[in-house]
Structures are given as C-alpha cells and as structure tokens.
Design a protein around this motif. Sequence first.
Motif, short mmCIF file in Angstrom:
data_model
loop_
_atom_site.label_atom_id
_atom_site.label_comp_id
_atom_site.label_asym_id
_atom_site.label_seq_id
_atom_site.Cartn_x
_atom_site.Cartn_y
_atom_site.Cartn_z
N THR A 221 -5.79 22.60 1.12
CA THR A 221 -5.51 22.84 1.72
C THR A 221 -4.51 22.66 3.36
O THR A 221 -3.86 23.30 3.92
N MET A 222 -4.57 21.74 2.95
CA MET A 222 -3.70 20.86 4.37
C MET A 222 -2.15 21.53 4.31
O MET A 222 -1.94 21.54 3.76
N ARG A 223 -2.11 21.15 6.22
CA ARG A 223 -0.56 21.19 6.76
C ARG A 223 -0.26 19.69 5.75
O ARG A 223 -1.31 18.67 6.46
N LEU A 224 1.01 19.82 6.06
CA LEU A 224 2.16 18.39 5.82
C LEU A 224 1.39 17.85 7.04
O LEU A 224 1.43 16.24 7.29
N GLY A 225 1.52 18.56 7.96
CA GLY A 225 1.73 17.38 9.55
C GLY A 225 -0.03 16.65 9.81
O GLY A 225 -0.04 15.45 10.38
N TYR B 197 0.62 -1.23 -0.11
CA TYR B 197 -0.17 0.06 0.14
C TYR B 197 0.51 1.41 0.03
O TYR B 197 1.77 1.54 0.47
N CYS B 198 0.21 1.88 -1.59
CA CYS B 198 1.85 3.36 -1.39
C CYS B 198 0.41 4.32 -1.50
O CYS B 198 -0.38 4.30 -2.01
N VAL B 199 0.95 5.93 -1.00
CA VAL B 199 -0.05 6.78 -1.04
C VAL B 199 0.75 7.88 -0.97
O VAL B 199 1.46 8.22 -0.41
N ALA B 200 0.34 9.04 -1.88
CA ALA B 200 0.94 10.63 -1.80
C ALA B 200 -0.14 11.49 -2.05
O ALA B 200 -1.17 11.35 -2.92
N LEU B 201 -0.06 12.27 -1.84
CA LEU B 201 -0.93 13.63 -1.42
C LEU B 201 -0.48 14.45 -1.53
O LEU B 201 1.02 15.00 -1.60
N ARG B 202 -0.90 15.30 -3.05
CA ARG B 202 -0.02 16.71 -3.69
C ARG B 202 -1.21 18.01 -2.55
O ARG B 202 -2.10 17.92 -2.74
N LEU B 203 0.05 18.29 -2.03
CA LEU B 203 -0.82 19.89 -1.58
C LEU B 203 -0.33 21.19 -1.58
O LEU B 203 0.95 20.85 -2.50
N ASN B 204 -0.96 22.94 -0.95
CA ASN B 204 -0.87 23.57 -1.57
C ASN B 204 0.61 23.63 -0.72
O ASN B 204 1.89 24.45 -1.62
N ARG B 205 1.47 23.15 0.01
CA ARG B 205 2.36 23.34 1.17
C ARG B 205 3.32 22.44 0.48
O ARG B 205 4.63 21.92 1.04
N ILE C 2 6.92 0.92 8.11
CA ILE C 2 5.90 2.29 7.74
C ILE C 2 7.01 3.36 7.59
O ILE C 2 7.30 4.09 7.95
N ASP C 3 7.12 3.31 6.11
CA ASP C 3 7.61 4.79 5.23
C ASP C 3 7.60 6.11 4.94
O ASP C 3 6.03 6.29 4.27
N ILE C 4 7.76 7.22 5.47
CA ILE C 4 6.92 8.25 5.48
C ILE C 4 7.95 9.72 5.09
O ILE C 4 9.28 9.31 5.98
N LEU C 5 7.19 10.56 4.27
CA LEU C 5 8.06 11.20 3.95
C LEU C 5 7.45 12.31 3.30
O LEU C 5 6.68 12.19 2.69
N LEU C 6 7.97 13.43 4.26
CA LEU C 6 6.87 14.74 4.41
C LEU C 6 8.12 15.74 3.26
O LEU C 6 8.44 16.08 3.55
N TYR C 7 7.67 16.39 2.25
CA TYR C 7 7.94 17.16 1.17
C TYR C 7 7.20 19.12 1.41
O TYR C 7 6.81 19.10 1.43
N GLU C 8 8.37 19.75 1.97
CA GLU C 8 8.19 20.84 1.81
C GLU C 8 8.74 21.85 1.03
O GLU C 8 9.17 22.39 0.95
N ARG C 9 7.00 22.35 -0.07
CA ARG C 9 7.40 22.77 -0.88
C ARG C 9 8.65 24.61 -0.85
O ARG C 9 8.88 24.16 -0.06
N ASP C 10 9.29 24.14 -2.16
CA ASP C 10 10.56 24.91 -1.93
C ASP C 10 11.15 24.64 -1.53
O ASP C 10 12.62 25.45 -1.30
N SER C 11 11.69 23.86 -0.86
CA SER C 11 12.75 23.92 0.30
C SER C 11 13.73 23.09 -0.58
O SER C 11 14.63 23.21 -0.09
N LEU C 12 13.51 22.19 -1.21
CA LEU C 12 14.59 20.93 -2.63
C LEU C 12 15.38 20.56 -2.04
O LEU C 12 16.28 20.32 -1.91
#
Lengths: 245, 245
Positions: free
Chosen positions: B169-173, B3-11, B197-207
């Motif tokens: 519009t959700m926050r990453l957390g 099971y893999c899932v990914a969300l695209r957020l504004n942030r 479970i492996d989880i990775l939070l990518y902050e926009r523009d952090s690169l």
Amino acid sequence: MTYCVALRLNRGLVFAADTRTNAGVDNIAQFRKIHYWCNPGERVLVLLAAGNLSLTQSVVSLLNEQLVEREEDPDSINLYNVPTMYRAARLVGDAVRSIRAIDGAALEATKTGFAGSFILGGQIGSEPPRLFQIYSEGNFIEATDDTPYFQIGEHKYGKPILDRVAQPTMRLGQAAKLILLSFDSTLRSNLSVGMPIDILLYERDSLEVRREKRIHQDDEYFKKLSQAWSEALREAFTKIEEFNV
Amino acid sequence: MTYCVALRLNRGLVFAADTRTNAGVDNIAQFRKIHYWCNPGERVLVLLAAGNLSLTQSVVSLLNEQLVEREEDPDSINLYNVPTMYRAARLVGDAVRSIRAIDGAALEATKTGFAGSFILGGQIGSEPPRLFQIYSEGNFIEATDDTPYFQIGEHKYGKPILDRVAQPTMRLGQAAKLILLSFDSTLRSNLSVGMPIDILLYERDSLEVRREKRIHQDDEYFKKLSQAWSEALREAFTKIEEFNV
C-alpha cells in the motif's frame, strides 16, 4: 547455522549465542554454544562456537581433557593455568588445529568442509578483559576500541545495528539490549538461527560469572524489546522525508 | 558484488541498483545494472542484474539483438511483442540458458562459477504491473502481496528494514525512501556494493518511464536520509528499557 556475538566494553564483556544447530532444514536440534570456565576471584573464560558441531564440541572436549590431565601432570598447559588471555586464545587455536589434524582431510573431501570459528573472551587476574576471534585455521584476532565486537555464524542481518550503536563506553545492560536487537533482526530473517538465546554479562574485575540467562521464546523482556523496536523503526521511517524525483 | 532491490506496490513498481562491480577487492569498476525497454503508452520493462558481469551483459545483448532481428523476421519473439510480463520473464530465462550453454561449462570448471540473477518488472498494456526474480537456471518466481519485494546480490544487510516496513500500500516515494535506507545499511557493511545508486519509480498505468535518478555520493537527500536514520535508530535504541538479569 548459528549466530554468536560478543562485545568488549570498558566495563566488561557481553556474550550471546543462539542454540539452534542444523544439518539441513529438516534436521534441527538444540545445543548450547556458550561455554565458560571460571576460577572465582582468579579468572573467567567464555567461549562461543559456530561451525561444524563435531568440531566445536571436540574443541571443548579437548580443552576439558587438558584440565583433567593437569592432575597427573601439573606442568601441562591448560585454560586454568595460562597466564594471559592471549595464551588462552593460543590454546583454543591449538585445539582447533588438533581436530583439523584428525577430521580435516575427511571433511574437506566433502561438501561439508572443515568450518568453525570461535569467540573467546574473559579476564585473567589483573589483566584487563580481552576478546578474541579464532578462525578454523587456529589463528586469531583481538577486539579493539575501533571494532569492539565480534560476530560468528550468520552475522549479516544483525550487523547494521551493531555498526551504528556499539560503543566501548556502554553499560553492560545497554550492550545486552543491543545484542538482543541484533539477534531479533537475525531471527526474523534466518530460520537456521533459533531461540532460546544464552546471554552472559561479565563485569570487569568481578572475576566470576554473576549474570547469565537463557532467554526463551516467551521471555517478556525479549518480546517487549522486539515489539518496541519494530514500532520505533516504523515511526522513525515515517518521520523521514519522502523521496521525490 | 551487487545490490539490487525492487518493490511491487499497488501504485506501481520501484527499482534500485548499485553500480559497483568487482573482480577481487583491488579491481572495482562502475557499470549500470538497471536496464529498461519502453514503448511509451504500451509497455515498460525494467531489468536488474547481479552476478558475473559477462553473463548479465550477454543477456542484455541477446535481448537487444532479438529486437533488431524482428525487423527481418516480424514473427520472432522479443521484449517488444511478448503479450504478458510472464512471457517476458520466460524470454529473459531463455536468454540466461542460452548464455549458460555457451559459457556455463567453462565457468563451472573454475571457482568463479556460473552465477547470475535478475529482477524483471514492468507493465504490458492493461495487465497490472508484475515483478519476477529470475535465477541463473532460467526459472523464475513472481512477487505477491505476501512478499512484495525481491533482492538480488548482497541482500542480507538490507533485508531487516524491508521485512519490517515494506507494504504493497506504500506510495512510490515512500517505497523509494525504504529502498534507499536498505541501501544505506548495505553500503555501510559491504565494500563491494558502491554508489552511485540508480533508482527508477514506475507509476502504474503510466506505461512510460517518468521518474528515474542516479544518486551520487554527495546527493543531498541521500545524505540527509542516512544521517536522520542513524539518529533515529540511536534515539529509538535509547528509549527501550535496558536488559537486566
């Protein structure tokens, strides 16, 4: 596809089925998937069916033909004279095998396949209510307190809520509410499951069908339930602490 | 299963994957299914993989070999020099097709089949973060605000909660919490999906990749989340009016 679910409770049984059938997404129709036989004061048998509609309808036709045959041959076995629910489940399994003998080879030779499953529940005389799931091979399993429910058809979306909440000690109305929530999740995620929903609540030892309903799209209770549940989930979600790494 | 899932957020983007692989229920193993490539300050690409492990590993190997090749041939195309996420998705699709050319016929000739799907997300330079789902045919689709998430593998159990709660519009957390709830439902219902479970939070523009974690069975946050959610569901269930017919 189809979604059917039934719960075995201390106080009786609750059954529900959607009414959508489809042969591709551009060919959908409405068919009743909940069937019952009742000899008031003596027995109630309820059958839910999923899979090839030709198979499930044929099984019901065979079971009904056996009831006609008994007028000619009083010794023939049928749903109105089997002594136990176990024997009734065997009768359904035999009917599935009879249809497989007729249609199985032709269907298995194509992508369609021979696919069907059934849930049979009810009560005969002084025996407690029992619930069975019958496979397309004609064999079957029975619900117990450990797993008091069965689902057939598109079961995945509606399972998490059942797993968390279903208990044999529930009242029938509670169990019906649970089942409708399970339907709500399924209907949102799978187009091949469609309203109206047929629901039947069987009270232990009543030996008749007193409570059944067809729930349509505009049903006030169902609309309220669906909305309240969405709100409750969002509220519960908000209350839980955020993930932080 | 997987099971893999990914969300695209504004942030930004949130990715998660379980780590269980299985060849039958009696042959399970642990493999990482989340892979990423990062050139800090310039690009981050994250790949989630489900399906035949031989296929998904081969795709990652090919993508990595391309990175080595560029030292000999600076004009060769690879994940570190494609100018956009769209081009990166094409590169992954091409790798899937390369493996199909090698293994496809042999796998399709058996019950195993050639099955695999991928989620690719990330950010390259000033382009906003983007998220793609890549099929085993090598073609792909991109997430939008209407459907801000993708799931691959055993997606059904964990979908109802995503459908109800996921918002760009959700926050990453918050999104990570949602994803972990979706995992909780899946883990309860399907044995072939397993922790950690492996989880990775990518902050926009952090690169760069600043927030990632492996969540084990005994993780305090996950245990609390799972318990709080079960309680909240049961409480919400109790509050809703009973069905009455």
